[in-house]
Motif scaffolding. Structure first.
Motif, PDB file in Angstrom:
ATOM      1  N   PRO A 144       0.839  -1.194   0.000  1.00 40.33           N
ATOM      2  CA  PRO A 144       0.000   0.000   0.000  1.00 40.33           C
ATOM      3  C   PRO A 144       0.878   1.249   0.000  1.00 40.33           C
ATOM      4  O   PRO A 144       2.012   1.211   0.467  1.00 40.33           O
ATOM      5  CB  PRO A 144      -0.784  -0.112   1.305  1.00 40.33           C
ATOM      6  N   ASP A 145       0.349   2.327  -0.511  1.00 42.29           N
ATOM      7  CA  ASP A 145       1.083   3.586  -0.597  1.00 42.29           C
ATOM      8  C   ASP A 145       0.726   4.458   0.599  1.00 42.29           C
ATOM      9  O   ASP A 145      -0.401   4.924   0.724  1.00 42.29           O
ATOM     10  CB  ASP A 145       0.697   4.274  -1.909  1.00 42.29           C
ATOM     11  N   PRO A 146       1.681   4.686   1.499  1.00 43.93           N
ATOM     12  CA  PRO A 146       1.357   5.446   2.710  1.00 43.93           C
ATOM     13  C   PRO A 146       1.031   6.911   2.426  1.00 43.93           C
ATOM     14  O   PRO A 146       0.512   7.609   3.295  1.00 43.93           O
ATOM     15  CB  PRO A 146       2.631   5.324   3.561  1.00 43.93           C
ATOM     16  N   THR A 147       1.350   7.370   1.235  1.00 46.24           N
ATOM     17  CA  THR A 147       1.088   8.777   0.956  1.00 46.24           C
ATOM     18  C   THR A 147      -0.303   8.971   0.359  1.00 46.24           C
ATOM     19  O   THR A 147      -0.730  10.084   0.129  1.00 46.24           O
ATOM     20  CB  THR A 147       2.118   9.337  -0.043  1.00 46.24           C
ATOM     21  N   SER A 148      -0.962   7.857   0.080  1.00 51.47           N
ATOM     22  CA  SER A 148      -2.243   7.962  -0.613  1.00 51.47           C
ATOM     23  C   SER A 148      -3.400   7.848   0.368  1.00 51.47           C
ATOM     24  O   SER A 148      -3.287   7.174   1.394  1.00 51.47           O
ATOM     25  CB  SER A 148      -2.325   6.846  -1.657  1.00 51.47           C
ATOM     26  N   LEU A 149      -4.501   8.509   0.044  1.00 50.08           N
ATOM     27  CA  LEU A 149      -5.684   8.388   0.885  1.00 50.08           C
ATOM     28  C   LEU A 149      -6.748   7.530   0.204  1.00 50.08           C
ATOM     29  O   LEU A 149      -7.886   7.489   0.641  1.00 50.08           O
ATOM     30  CB  LEU A 149      -6.244   9.766   1.236  1.00 50.08           C
ATOM     31  N   ALA A 150      -6.369   6.870  -0.883  1.00 52.75           N
ATOM     32  CA  ALA A 150      -7.316   5.980  -1.542  1.00 52.75           C
ATOM     33  C   ALA A 150      -7.712   4.879  -0.560  1.00 52.75           C
ATOM     34  O   ALA A 150      -6.871   4.411   0.207  1.00 52.75           O
ATOM     35  CB  ALA A 150      -6.685   5.370  -2.790  1.00 52.75           C
ATOM     36  N   PRO A 151      -8.988   4.491  -0.577  1.00 53.24           N
ATOM     37  CA  PRO A 151      -9.458   3.515   0.420  1.00 53.24           C
ATOM     38  C   PRO A 151      -8.608   2.243   0.456  1.00 53.24           C
ATOM     39  O   PRO A 151      -8.298   1.734   1.538  1.00 53.24           O
ATOM     40  CB  PRO A 151     -10.882   3.193  -0.045  1.00 53.24           C
ATOM     41  N   ALA A 207       4.212   5.459  -5.913  1.00 57.03           N
ATOM     42  CA  ALA A 207       2.947   5.487  -6.660  1.00 57.03           C
ATOM     43  C   ALA A 207       2.901   4.439  -7.768  1.00 57.03           C
ATOM     44  O   ALA A 207       1.844   4.188  -8.337  1.00 57.03           O
ATOM     45  CB  ALA A 207       2.650   6.870  -7.235  1.00 57.03           C
ATOM     46  N   TRP A 208       4.007   3.825  -8.119  1.00 58.30           N
ATOM     47  CA  TRP A 208       3.986   2.792  -9.167  1.00 58.30           C
ATOM     48  C   TRP A 208       4.611   1.513  -8.659  1.00 58.30           C
ATOM     49  O   TRP A 208       5.398   0.862  -9.319  1.00 58.30           O
ATOM     50  CB  TRP A 208       4.684   3.296 -10.439  1.00 58.30           C
ATOM     51  N   ALA A 209       4.250   1.161  -7.433  1.00 63.21           N
ATOM     52  CA  ALA A 209       4.824  -0.032  -6.830  1.00 63.21           C
ATOM     53  C   ALA A 209       3.801  -1.159  -6.779  1.00 63.21           C
ATOM     54  O   ALA A 209       4.026  -2.176  -6.162  1.00 63.21           O
ATOM     55  CB  ALA A 209       5.314   0.290  -5.421  1.00 63.21           C
ATOM     56  N   LYS A 210       2.649  -0.907  -7.442  1.00 65.16           N
ATOM     57  CA  LYS A 210       1.617  -1.936  -7.375  1.00 65.16           C
ATOM     58  C   LYS A 210       1.456  -2.644  -8.704  1.00 65.16           C
ATOM     59  O   LYS A 210       0.369  -3.010  -9.106  1.00 65.16           O
ATOM     60  CB  LYS A 210       0.310  -1.313  -6.889  1.00 65.16           C
ATOM     61  N   TYR A 211       2.571  -2.790  -9.380  1.00 66.59           N
ATOM     62  CA  TYR A 211       2.667  -3.588 -10.604  1.00 66.59           C
ATOM     63  C   TYR A 211       2.052  -2.915 -11.829  1.00 66.59           C
ATOM     64  O   TYR A 211       2.361  -3.270 -12.954  1.00 66.59           O
ATOM     65  CB  TYR A 211       2.098  -5.012 -10.398  1.00 66.59           C
ATOM     66  N   SER A 212       1.182  -1.938 -11.617  1.00 65.55           N
ATOM     67  CA  SER A 212       0.634  -1.229 -12.765  1.00 65.55           C
ATOM     68  C   SER A 212       1.625  -0.151 -13.194  1.00 65.55           C
ATOM     69  O   SER A 212       2.603   0.127 -12.499  1.00 65.55           O
ATOM     70  CB  SER A 212      -0.713  -0.607 -12.408  1.00 65.55           C
ATOM     71  N   THR A 213       1.383   0.435 -14.345  1.00 70.27           N
ATOM     72  CA  THR A 213       2.212   1.538 -14.830  1.00 70.27           C
ATOM     73  C   THR A 213       1.258   2.639 -15.297  1.00 70.27           C
ATOM     74  O   THR A 213       0.046   2.407 -15.397  1.00 70.27           O
ATOM     75  CB  THR A 213       3.085   1.099 -16.025  1.00 70.27           C
ATOM     76  N   ASP A 256      -5.490   1.900  -0.232  1.00 69.91           N
ATOM     77  CA  ASP A 256      -4.196   2.175   0.398  1.00 69.91           C
ATOM     78  C   ASP A 256      -4.341   2.362   1.902  1.00 69.91           C
ATOM     79  O   ASP A 256      -3.534   1.871   2.683  1.00 69.91           O
ATOM     80  CB  ASP A 256      -3.555   3.417  -0.221  1.00 69.91           C
ATOM     81  N   VAL A 257      -5.373   3.103   2.279  1.00 71.23           N
ATOM     82  CA  VAL A 257      -5.593   3.321   3.710  1.00 71.23           C
ATOM     83  C   VAL A 257      -5.859   1.989   4.394  1.00 71.23           C
ATOM     84  O   VAL A 257      -5.290   1.681   5.444  1.00 71.23           O
ATOM     85  CB  VAL A 257      -6.751   4.313   3.941  1.00 71.23           C
ATOM     86  N   ALA A 258      -6.684   1.167   3.732  1.00 67.87           N
ATOM     87  CA  ALA A 258      -6.979  -0.148   4.301  1.00 67.87           C
ATOM     88  C   ALA A 258      -5.699  -0.969   4.405  1.00 67.87           C
ATOM     89  O   ALA A 258      -5.449  -1.640   5.412  1.00 67.87           O
ATOM     90  CB  ALA A 258      -8.016  -0.873   3.446  1.00 67.87           C
ATOM     91  N   GLY A 259      -4.872  -0.880   3.373  1.00 66.32           N
ATOM     92  CA  GLY A 259      -3.609  -1.622   3.376  1.00 66.32           C
ATOM     93  C   GLY A 259      -2.705  -1.150   4.497  1.00 66.32           C
ATOM     94  O   GLY A 259      -2.080  -1.965   5.183  1.00 66.32           O
ATOM     95  N   MET A 260      -2.614   0.159   4.671  1.00 67.71           N
ATOM     96  CA  MET A 260      -1.756   0.688   5.735  1.00 67.71           C
ATOM     97  C   MET A 260      -2.292   0.275   7.109  1.00 67.71           C
ATOM     98  O   MET A 260      -1.524  -0.029   8.013  1.00 67.71           O
ATOM     99  CB  MET A 260      -1.683   2.222   5.649  1.00 67.71           C
ATOM    100  N   LEU A 261      -3.617   0.284   7.239  1.00 73.60           N
ATOM    101  CA  LEU A 261      -4.187  -0.126   8.529  1.00 73.60           C
ATOM    102  C   LEU A 261      -3.879  -1.598   8.801  1.00 73.60           C
ATOM    103  O   LEU A 261      -3.556  -1.990   9.916  1.00 73.60           O
ATOM    104  CB  LEU A 261      -5.708   0.106   8.545  1.00 73.60           C
ATOM    105  N   ARG A 262      -3.951  -2.398   7.727  1.00 70.40           N
ATOM    106  CA  ARG A 262      -3.657  -3.812   7.882  1.00 70.40           C
ATOM    107  C   ARG A 262      -2.190  -3.994   8.303  1.00 70.40           C
ATOM    108  O   ARG A 262      -1.869  -4.776   9.185  1.00 70.40           O
ATOM    109  CB  ARG A 262      -3.924  -4.538   6.572  1.00 70.40           C
ATOM    110  N   LEU A 263      -1.356  -3.205   7.665  1.00 68.94           N
ATOM    111  CA  LEU A 263       0.068  -3.266   7.983  1.00 68.94           C
ATOM    112  C   LEU A 263       0.302  -2.832   9.436  1.00 68.94           C
ATOM    113  O   LEU A 263       1.052  -3.459  10.178  1.00 68.94           O
ATOM    114  CB  LEU A 263       0.817  -2.344   7.022  1.00 68.94           C
ATOM    115  N   GLY A 264      -0.357  -1.732   9.806  1.00 68.19           N
ATOM    116  CA  GLY A 264      -0.230  -1.233  11.174  1.00 68.19           C
ATOM    117  C   GLY A 264      -0.686  -2.274  12.181  1.00 68.19           C
ATOM    118  O   GLY A 264      -0.050  -2.496  13.215  1.00 68.19           O
ATOM    119  N   LYS A 265      -1.782  -2.923  11.844  1.00 71.33           N
ATOM    120  CA  LYS A 265      -2.309  -3.958  12.734  1.00 71.33           C
ATOM    121  C   LYS A 265      -1.315  -5.113  12.843  1.00 71.33           C
ATOM    122  O   LYS A 265      -1.080  -5.658  13.927  1.00 71.33           O
ATOM    123  CB  LYS A 265      -3.647  -4.454  12.179  1.00 71.33           C
ATOM    124  N   HIS A 266      -0.732  -5.436  11.722  1.00 77.06           N
ATOM    125  CA  HIS A 266       0.257  -6.522  11.730  1.00 77.06           C
ATOM    126  C   HIS A 266       1.434  -6.156  12.637  1.00 77.06           C
ATOM    127  O   HIS A 266       1.854  -6.960  13.467  1.00 77.06           O
ATOM    128  CB  HIS A 266       0.731  -6.798  10.311  1.00 77.06           C
TER     129      HIS A 266
END
Lengths: 397, 529, 527
Positions: C145-152, C486-492, C154-164
């Motif tokens: 997830p991108d910590p700089t993004s507020l996309a849901p 911003a381009w670490a999620k395999y897309s370009t 990414d936020v969900a991913g960061m929360l999951r990471l934080g929880k981990h």
């Protein structure tokens, strides 16, 4: 690649092993049993004298002006009260009050101690020795240890000892010569029977063995392996590291760690000594009462017989002690687990050591323990009993 | 029976005085004990030759967090700053300097001579650094972020940190996370092509750090030392106007206003502990002082391994404290000068010496200087930075005379041959340093009236800094924020009730005078409630 | 002009590309893999370099291959056979040696000989590493997830990471943090005192990186190499039977079984883009293939600046790719031997030759090797990780003969004066000379030698600057920064154009994780 390590007594023990029943203990090859079945060896522990090679124990010599301070900060018992020629059974804990190991502190003289345990401790001791004037020496390889256990062990020892070993009291030790071989004799053991542990230079170990075997023949001295010892120690309610608990240093997850209170060893935590590792956590736990407790289980014989009878089989008890964990239930809900057990020839009863959650660890509580019969996992009835299962007078007398 | 206080602070440097004043302001009866003959800690003046006095360790007084200033009412003309015109100059050779003026247009002008492209990028670079350092600025006014925050206060601090982070914008946030673990060499190479400019940037990333500019995390060190720096400055945050210890004098005054007592010349022998709680201390004179709280500005190793019976600390914590990396690697050579060097080529050496004059003109040379110390050796060609404090405060030296201080990196605390730092070894080091200086500033040695050397061992002895570490513990990524000095001690509290750490060994670390002291005192006050 | 149409085209039949292709084909996509070379595998190839002598030319050991990939692609059925590599033998400068064995008791005895305290520390250290590998495992299996993004998402991913992270508890979280930021040498200093043991352990922290054991960040790579011991293909490191190329063959076989088509000797010239959308690829031959998605298994430099016109991409990304560091630092020497090397410190053909042989006699030795490389020279006395696969898998060499694979560090890509034939041979000589100090009979055994510099690795495999991990595994280019923010999620930024190589999270080693995660993302966006 080195061959598997053998103890200094290997030249004597190896020819006695009749059915290739070896095991590894702390990196050494030792005999599980000399006979294919441990009954005779066990019987020697309880009715005559058994000679057991326990050399794989880790042994550390701690010497110097701060030896007392070091040990006192490491272990949970009050070492300042340990007199010369006295031994203390104790646990030692990490900062969170979880048990790293249990073993014996023996005071050899004013400033010299021997610490024995079941896990390597040199690094831990040196981490604790920061700023202390003390010398640590690993004596594990240089010292062989023989356990001479059983009601006739005193008689055997008296025949070879230069000094009056008969007067040696429980948990005391003496420097003496056995058949001319310098040794430390401590009135300690893992069997809760009359018994001694003999500490001798590795190169004299075989000679000592020979002397004891020769002197003990009239008393039926019998070399005994780990199976027999294990049965005796379960009866004695003695825990074994890696089997009944995991060292806090090696446990991969928190729930595998235990405090002394949970292991029924709260009595080794001195309430009024100076600072030591885990003191704060243990003080708090003493007040809060532990949530787990190590207890004895007596397995109901009829209930086991019934499980076998359902298949038309005669009841069969395991021939050697078991060490794989078995779930323990209360009314179908798991409330704990048994960690080791055996058929006690002495009590004519299947017994086990189990960790049981509060409040089910009160003596008398009826539980069930998993029992596999004919490839089916069943439950046998069991009752919580106080430890030890067996505690004869002769141990102390 | 000795005297009884509510709290005793060990050490009368910036952190000790700020902590004492903060506690005194809340009505506590506070004593500060200082081993040295006067207050001021590292800013204390050292008379190394008759009439020549200087605080050798801290050319840069650091950044004073505004909340401390306002909470304690630290005002006055003494706390105004003077900013040199050339905060950093790199000497390229005996007749060429590369000065980096504060004024961006002037700086571009200088840089253009080496690389027009670099000149164009300079203003953006400085803006970027300021913005990233700005985030640290907000971080350094708060207790270290606690990821497992339980209390409301911690959660609030965490939230404020997060808000400051978001204020960087998406690009800025990514840039921050990317920059912090980076080698400063990489940062310099990414932005610039001119060797001298790269060297100028990189030198700021290795201040008092035992590794070279290619080591990860050195970009963070650069940012750390630029927290609160004025625009355009690549080094230092300006000097106090009235004197090197203007801040400690002001803090001492505030402390006394809140009835704090200060005793100098009293070294602490040990801290008294009973039942896991601090009871006071014993001075080296044998006198006992009692207090419910003791705050130590000494580094964590000196405090916990030196003053406390280790039995009160669990072995795991002892192990962690013993593994704090101090690694002092800076030596200082002080020169009493008859006069300052004059011109270097077309440039005026004394203008450069008002700021910092680095004698390492390229990054590889900086890296090579760091190679030797890894093996316990003094580099053949050490990294030297010169400053002349008498250009700000002429009264430090007799009329018309000057002082030049040389910061020398990388000098091992433990020498490879195992021999101690004795006078002969110190002299040999100073000779080597003198040779390098002479190469850049011919005639320098003829103007030297006297010199004195402080090796890391001298610094340890004189200032009580473990391994001579001016930083109170390397500013490596694993020793900052909630990891400073070690996780279990990062909240200023220790396992001994009432014993607090409040020196630069705790967050936010060195170069933030009063920062740790203030946060530790506030933590104590919160615990007391 | 062919106008064949596919659902997906994967560029590059390296292990990541093959894994991605296998997953795409498994989901029913008509998938084509295009490989420049005549063999599949990229850097994981087996070649008969000298008649009768087969080499895992580049990548030579396996352990990081994700177990879920082995399972989901059923690789054992396709030929994955991993043979044990159970010991590490370090000859020392003083004539002694250090061996760590698969059996902890034996290792303890051996280490005890050198340092009783270190022998105690070993199981505790291993425990910590196991805990750390467990802590990292969920991160390897997650799209960063991108910590700089507020996309849901990414936020969900960061929360999951934080929880981990919170679930780890402070102790393990801090240990993980330290491992991410410290140097291998500093980290190991807290555990061990016997220098060669520290050196040998820290060596795994510098493999593939332009870092010395004292460089912060090297401790993380140490963990990277421990991952295999937790849930890798084998208990620890292992050889693939028939060489590393057989791993690639197994994945290729699985991909084909799912219906993927693989064409070798089919170099892609460029990705076809129209209106910000990729619609196919053009081969150097001029052939064109169309597809709804194009997946690049190549490294970020090739993916973003060679396969497509950089003008199609935002400046930020181009700048990030420019700053992304490859800095290949290792070379490879492959030897065909007439017999087994005889080490002075432990003579004879003992079991110590069946594992890894590590030329890492001290931390200082490694650090000095790094010092050379920092200034653009290959190490005069380099670090080497040596294996003799023919001892475990006799099919690799003629009877009685052996193949020796020597991984060498440091050999900087940007060597002073550039890599020439003379320099390559000088480098080879330095390797052989250094090794001969420990095994004097080596020179007399050498039948053939192949020396590969980072420039050779780049030329043959296409890995930019010869970087075996498609970019350094440094903190500033990991996770959501790999390869670019911003381009670490395999897309370009080009729709339909994806990346799946080791230059994306989690990077490095024959792991396959990025190929699998990329395929998962592509499939999620399919429809």
């Amino acid at each position: 690649m080195a061959m598997a390590a053998v103890t200094p007594l290997h030249p004597r023990t190896a020819p006695l092993v009749r059915a290739g029943t070896w095991r590894r203990w702390a990196g050494f090859v030792v005999a599980s049993g000399y006979d294919p079945h441990p009954d005779r060896e066990y019987a020697a522990i309880r009715s005559a004298a058994a000679l057991i090679d326990i050399s794989p124990l880790y042994k550390y010599r701690i010497a110097g002006p701060d030896a007392v301070r070091l040990l006192d900060r490491v272990v949970t018992r009050d070492v300042t009260r340990c007199r010369v020629d006295q031994a203390l059974y104790t646990t030692w804990c990490d900062g969170a009050g979880k048990v790293i190991d249990d073993g014996m502190v023996s005071r050899l003289d004013d400033t010299t101690f021997l610490l024995t345990g079941t896990t390597p401790s040199l690094r831990w001791l040196s981490m604790n020795a920061v700023g202390l004037d003390v010398a640590l020496e690993d004596r594990s390889a240089a010292t062989a240890t023989l356990a001479l256990q059983g009601p006739l062990s005193r008689a055997v020892l008296e025949r070879v000892a230069e000094d009056d070993v008969a007067s040696l009291r429980y948990f005391r030790l003496m420097h003496t010569k056995l058949a001319g071989i310098p040794a430390i004799v401590s009135r300690t053991g893992y069997t809760r029977d009359l018994g001694y542990e003999l500490w001798v230079d590795a190169e004299r170990a075989v000679a000592l063995w020979d002397a004891l075997m020769a002197a003990g023949t009239p008393d039926g001295i019998t070399p005994a392996g780990i199976w027999a010892l294990d049965t005796a120690r379960i009866e004695a309610g003695h825990i074994m590291a890696d089997v009944d608990y995991h060292s806090a240093h090696l446990a991969l997850i928190e729930s595998r760690k235990s405090s002394p209170f949970e292991l029924g060893l709260g009595w080794t935590v001195s309430p009024d000594k100076g600072p030591f590792n885990g003191r704060r956590a243990l003080e708090a736990e003493r007040e809060a009462r532990p949530r787990w407790r190590l207890v004895g289980l007596e397995v109901n014989r009829e209930s086991v017989e019934r499980l076998f009878a359902e298949h038309g089989l005669p009841p069969r008890m395991p021939a050697v002690p078991w060490r794989e964990g078995r779930p323990v239930y209360r009314l179908g809900r798991q409330v704990g687990y048994a960690t080791s057990g055996c058929w006690s020839p002495l009590l004519q009863q299947a017994i086990a050591l189990a960790h049981v959650r509060a409040p089910y660890h009160e003596p008398g509580t009826r539980l069930t323990v998993e029992w596999t019969v004919e490839h089916r996992r069943r439950q046998a009835r069991a009752r919580v009993v106080p430890l030890p299962f067996f505690d004869p007078e002769r141990k102390r007398a | 029976m000795g005297l009884t206080y509510d709290a005793i602070v060990i050490g009368a440097g910036a952190n000790g005085l700020v902590a004492a004043a903060t506690l005194g302001r809340s009505g506590m009866r506070v004593l500060v004990v200082e081993a040295g003959g006067s207050t001021a800690g590292q800013a204390r003046l050292h008379e190394f030759a008759p009439g020549f006095r200087v605080p050798p360790l801290r050319p840069d007084p650091g950044w004073l967090p505004p909340p401390i200033r306002s909470a304690l009412g630290l005002e006055g003309p003494g706390l105004e700053r003077d900013h040199p015109e050339f905060p950093l100059t790199v000497a390229l050779g005996p007749d060429e300097l590369f000065p980096l003026p504060r004024d961006p247009a002037a700086a571009m002008e200088v840089i253009r001579r080496h690389s027009p492209a670099d000149a164009e990028r300079w203003p953006d670079f400085m803006t970027r650094l300021r913005s990233l350092a700005g985030f640290l600025e907000s971080l350094y006014q708060l207790p270290p972020p606690d990821v497992s925050a339980r209390s409301l206060q911690d959660a609030w601090a965490l939230f404020r940190t997060y808000r400051a982070f978001r204020r960087l914008g998406r690009r800025g946030m990514a840039e921050l996370l990317r920059t912090i673990p980076m080698p400063v060499a990489q940062l310099a190479e990414e932005w610039f092509e001119a060797g001298p400019l790269r060297a100028a940037v990189a030198a700021g990333g290795v201040l008092d750090y035992r590794l070279g500019p290619r080591a990860g995390g050195t970009a963070f060190i650069l940012l750390h030392h630029l927290v609160g720096a004025p625009p355009g400055t690549i080094r230092g945050r300006g000097t106090w106007r009235t004197g090197p210890n203007a801040f400690t004098e002001a803090a001492g005054e505030v402390a006394r206003r809140w009835s704090v007592s200060v005793r100098t010349g009293d070294a602490v022998a040990r801290i008294l502990v009973r039942d896991h709680a601090v009871r006071g201390m014993v001075l080296e004179t044998g006198e006992e002082l009692h207090a419910r709280y003791v705050l130590s500005t000494l580094d964590p190793a000196r405090t916990l391994l030196g003053l406390v019976d280790p039995a009160w600390l669990d072995a795991e914590l002892l192990h962690a404290v013993r593994n704090i990396r101090f690694r002092g690697c800076t030596a200082v050579v002080l020169y009493a000068m008859d006069a300052l060097p004059g011109k270097v080529g077309a440039d005026d050496a004394s203008a450069a010496l008002a700021g910092v004059l680095s004698l390492t003109p390229d990054m590889d040379a900086l890296e090579r200087a760091a190679d030797a110390v890894k093996y316990g050796e003094v580099p053949a060609r050490p990294h030297i930075e010169l400053t002349a404090p008498t250009l700000h405060w002429p009264w430090l030296a007799p009329e018309g005379k000057h002082i030049v201080t040389a910061r020398v990196q990388y000098v091992p605390y433990r020498r490879r041959d195992g021999r101690p730092w004795d006078a002969a070894a110190g002299d040999a080091l100073a000779d080597a340093v003198g040779d390098v200086i002479e190469g850049f500033l011919p005639g320098f040695s003829n103007r030297v009236l006297a010199r004195a050397t402080l090796t890391p061992a001298d610094i340890e002895r004189r200032y009580g800094l473990t391994e001579g570490a001016i930083s109170h513990g390397e500013l490596a990524l694993d020793q900052i924020l909630f990891m400073r000095p070690v996780p279990a001690l990062s909240r200023y509290v220790t396992p001994i009730d009432g014993l607090y750490l409040c020196g630069a060994g705790t967050h936010p670390g060195p170069g933030v005078p009063g920062g740790p002291g203030w946060l530790a005192a506030r933590r104590l006050l919160a615990d007391r409630r | 002009m062919s106008a064949s149409r596919y659902d997906a085209i994967v560029i590059g039949a390296g292990h990541s590309g093959l894994v991605a292709a296998a997953y795409l084909a498994r989901a029913g996509l008509r998938t084509l893999v295009l490989e420049r070379r005549p063999v599949v595998g990229g850097a994981a190839v087996t070649e008969e370099v000298f008649p009768g002598f087969r080499f895992s030319v580049f990548s030579y050991v396996v352990s990081l291959l994700r177990p879920e990939i082995i399972r989901e692609l059923d690789l054992p059925r396709h030929g994955l056979r991993i043979l044990p590599l159970e010991s590490t033998f370090t000859p020392l400068e003083n004539g002694d040696y250090l061996v760590t064995w698969a059996d902890p008791d034996e290792t303890r005895r051996e280490v005890y000989r050198h340092s009783p305290r270190d022998a105690d520390a070993l199981p505790l250290f291993d425990r910590l590493m196991q805990q750390m590998a467990l802590a990292v495992k969920p991160i390897l299996d997650m799209v960063p997830p991108d910590p700089t993004s507020l996309a849901p998402s990414d936020v969900a991913g960061m929360l999951r990471l934080g929880k981990h992270f919170r679930s780890l508890g402070p102790e393990r979280f801090h240990a993980l943090y330290r491992l991410l930021t410290m140097s291998a040498a500093d980290f190991l200093d807290e555990w061990f005192e016997f220098d060669p043991l520290k050196a040998t352990k820290s060596a795994s922290g510098i493999i593939g990186s332009f870092l010395g054991p004292r460089s912060p960040g090297s401790a993380y790579v140490l963990l990277h190499h421990y991952m295999g011991e937790i849930d890798g293909a084998f208990r620890a490191w292992g050889f693939q039977q028939g060489g590393t190329g057989a791993v690639s063959e197994a994945i290729a076989s699985a991909a084909r079984a799912f219906g993927a088509e693989i064409r070798t000797s089919a170099p892609v010239a460029r990705v076809l883009v129209r209106d910000g959308r990729a619609y196919g690829v053009a081969l150097e031959s001029g052939d064109e293939f169309e597809a709804r998605v194009v997946v690049s298994g190549l490294d970020p430099r090739r993916t973003f600046t060679e396969l497509v016109d950089p003008k199609e991409l935002p400046d930020d990304l181009i700048e990030a790719v420019r700053r992304y560091r490859f800095r290949g630092s290792s070379g490879k020497v492959n030897l065909a031997l007439d017999g087994l090397p005889d080490f002075t410190c432990l003579p004879g053909p003992g079991p110590h030759l069946r594992g890894a042989i590590s030329i890492s006699p001290s931390v200082e030795y490694l650090e000095r090797a790094y010092d050379d490389a920092k200034y653009g020279e290959f190490s005069r006395s380099p670090y080497m990780d040596i294996v003799i696969p023919s001892l475990i898998d006799p099919t690799m060499a003629p009877t009685g003969k052996h193949v020796m694979s020597i991984f060498v560090q440091y050999a900087p890509y940007h060597v002073n004066g550039g890599w020439t034939d003379e320099k390559r041979e000088a480098f080879g000589d330095a390797v052989i000379d250094t090794l001969s100090r420990f095994a004097p009979n080596l020179k007399s055994l050498i039948l053939h030698r192949q020396v590969l510099t980072p420039a050779d690795i780049e030329r043959i495999t296409g890995l930019s600057e010869g970087s075996i991990f498609q970019g350094e595994l440094a903190l500033q280019q990991l996770f959501f920064l790999r390869p670019a923010p911003a381009w670490a999620k395999y897309s370009t930024p080009i729709r339909g154009y994806w990346q799946c190589g080791s230059g994306t999270h989690p990077g490095g080693g024959i792991m396959g994780a990025s190929g699998r995660l990329a395929a998962r993302r592509i499939l999620a966006s399919w429809g």
